[in-house]
Design an enzyme around this catalytic site. Structure first.
Site, PDB file in Angstrom:
ATOM      1  N   ILE A 159      44.227  45.086  53.028  1.00 14.26           N
ATOM      2  CA  ILE A 159      43.265  46.021  52.255  1.00 14.26           C
ATOM      3  C   ILE A 159      43.790  46.088  50.812  1.00 14.26           C
ATOM      4  O   ILE A 159      44.870  45.651  50.523  1.00 14.26           O
ATOM      5  CB  ILE A 159      42.905  47.272  52.804  1.00 14.26           C
ATOM      6  CG1 ILE A 159      44.305  48.040  52.966  1.00 14.26           C
ATOM      7  CG2 ILE A 159      42.322  47.231  54.216  1.00 14.26           C
ATOM      8  CD1 ILE A 159      44.408  49.682  53.250  1.00 14.26           C
ATOM      9  N   LYS A 160      42.859  46.422  50.050  1.00 15.09           N
ATOM     10  CA  LYS A 160      43.114  46.775  48.569  1.00 15.09           C
ATOM     11  C   LYS A 160      43.763  48.081  48.539  1.00 15.09           C
ATOM     12  O   LYS A 160      43.039  49.061  48.040  1.00 15.09           O
ATOM     13  CB  LYS A 160      41.960  46.409  47.681  1.00 15.09           C
ATOM     14  CG  LYS A 160      41.455  44.957  47.697  1.00 15.09           C
ATOM     15  CD  LYS A 160      40.380  44.537  46.804  1.00 15.09           C
ATOM     16  CE  LYS A 160      40.772  43.825  45.498  1.00 15.09           C
ATOM     17  NZ  LYS A 160      41.336  42.489  45.877  1.00 15.09           N
ATOM     18  N   ASN A 161      44.926  48.209  48.890  1.00 12.61           N
ATOM     19  CA  ASN A 161      45.810  49.763  48.770  1.00 12.61           C
ATOM     20  C   ASN A 161      46.713  49.706  47.421  1.00 12.61           C
ATOM     21  O   ASN A 161      47.441  48.929  47.114  1.00 12.61           O
ATOM     22  CB  ASN A 161      46.810  49.979  50.011  1.00 12.61           C
ATOM     23  CG  ASN A 161      47.310  50.810  49.949  1.00 12.61           C
ATOM     24  OD1 ASN A 161      47.031  51.896  49.408  1.00 12.61           O
ATOM     25  ND2 ASN A 161      48.738  50.799  50.574  1.00 12.61           N
TER      26      ASN A 161
END
Ligand code: PLP
Length: 317
Positions: A159-161
């Site tokens: 994910i784009k964390n």
């Protein structure tokens, strides 16, 4: 305001009243631990005077997944986020290639412990111009980084964390300091994972090969699009499997793909020339097809595009 916070703080070289130290909301992203985001692009079609957003729903679905993994409450539906983005683009009169960045973060975190910040959601969508590099002819010379890619035992790579990005940033900074355009990261197991902010693909012996989503890569929407186009439109067999570093050196073609990097050819890795050292044939064909798909000049894959309705706004207004 006494009681809820101290009277003063120090910011950028001077002490000032606590209330006066405000930042613009678009500055939030990179300073907020626990934020997750999306990177989405819209492409302008000069002939139809329309902006097309690429795979908008898939991006918003992934944002909801990202929020779930960092335990942020999903207070907006995918449809609400899609509507908000399209309205924003129309009202910003976005008549050029545009980047759309939704960001979900822990709000009201001031003074709280990190472990207590997840519950309250703040959300932002902003847009800014971002021209395509697809026909710029740029090609990268990269190095395999001495940093390894974060693994799923450390943080969720899929994910784009926001907190994930220091990893790729360190690799990029190292590569640039060493005179390369970019980096490739290996997994802790020594398999090719991805580039900072982009997935990696290689063409070797007539196959398009890319690491599986279990080798620490982000679940990339562009990767999915490229695999689909390669299989259906170029007739290239597509294989998802782990890749060794030395396979890259022997590949016929290597390229990066992602929303930010689009399709970026790699012509040299660790000073080994990839293939002919020029942009490869399959890479070039994929770049041209991808650009036509993005701009709505290609009938195939029309379901990947959401027209913003900029044209309609003008006609009506
Ligand atoms: C966004 C991103 C990608 C590419 O994903 P897309 O969905 O194709 O934009 C690859 N790696 C990282 C680390 C990313 O943040």
């Amino acid at each position: 305001m006494a009681g809820s916070h101290p009277t003063y703080l120090w910011w950028n070289g001077r002490q000032m009243p606590w209330e006066e130290a405000t930042v613009h909301v678009t500055d939030l992203a990179w300073s907020t631990v626990g934020a997750v985001f999306e990177g989405i692009r819209g492409y302008w079609n000069e002939d139809s005077q329309e902006l097309y957003v690429f795979r908008l729903r898939e991006h918003m679905d992934r944002l909801i997944d990202s929020m779930k993994l960092v335990r942020l409450p999903a207070e907006y539906s995918v449809d609400e986020l899609i509507d908000a983005s399209l309205t924003l683009l129309r009202d910003n009169d976005a008549r050029e290639d545009t980047y759309i960045r939704p960001l979900a973060y822990s709000a009201g975190s001031s003074g709280k412990r990190l472990s207590d910040t997840a519950a309250s959601l703040g959300m932002l969508i902003n847009t800014n111009p971002m021209p395509s590099q697809l026909d710029s002819g740029r090609a990268f010379k990269v190095k395999v980084s001495s940093w390894t890619r974060i693994s799923d035992t450390v943080m969720p790579p899929r994910i784009k964390n926001i907190s994930n990005y220091r990893n790729g940033q360190l690799a990029s900074m190292e590569a640039q300091a060493d005179g390369y355009d970019g980096a490739l990261l290996l997994s802790p197991q020594g398999k090719v994972s991805e580039a900072p902010g982009a997935c990696v693909m290689m063409v070797r012996k007539g196959q398009l090969i890319t690491p599986p989503t279990t080798d620490g890569i982000l679940e990339s929407i562009t990767r999915d699009a490229v695999m689909t186009m390669a299989r259906e439109s170029l007739g290239l067999p597509v294989v998802e499997r782990s890749i060794d570093r030395t396979e890259l050196y022997l590949a016929d073609e290597v390229f990066l793909c992602g929303t930010a990097f689009e399709i970026t050819p790699v012509v040299e890795i660790d000073r080994y020339t990839v293939g002919s050292g020029e942009i490869g044939e399959a890479t070039g064909r994929l770049q041209r097809l991808y650009e036509d798909v993005l701009r709505g000049k290609e009938e195939r894959y029309a379901s990947w595009r959401t027209p913003v309705g900029v044209a309609a706004t003008v006609a009506a207004g």
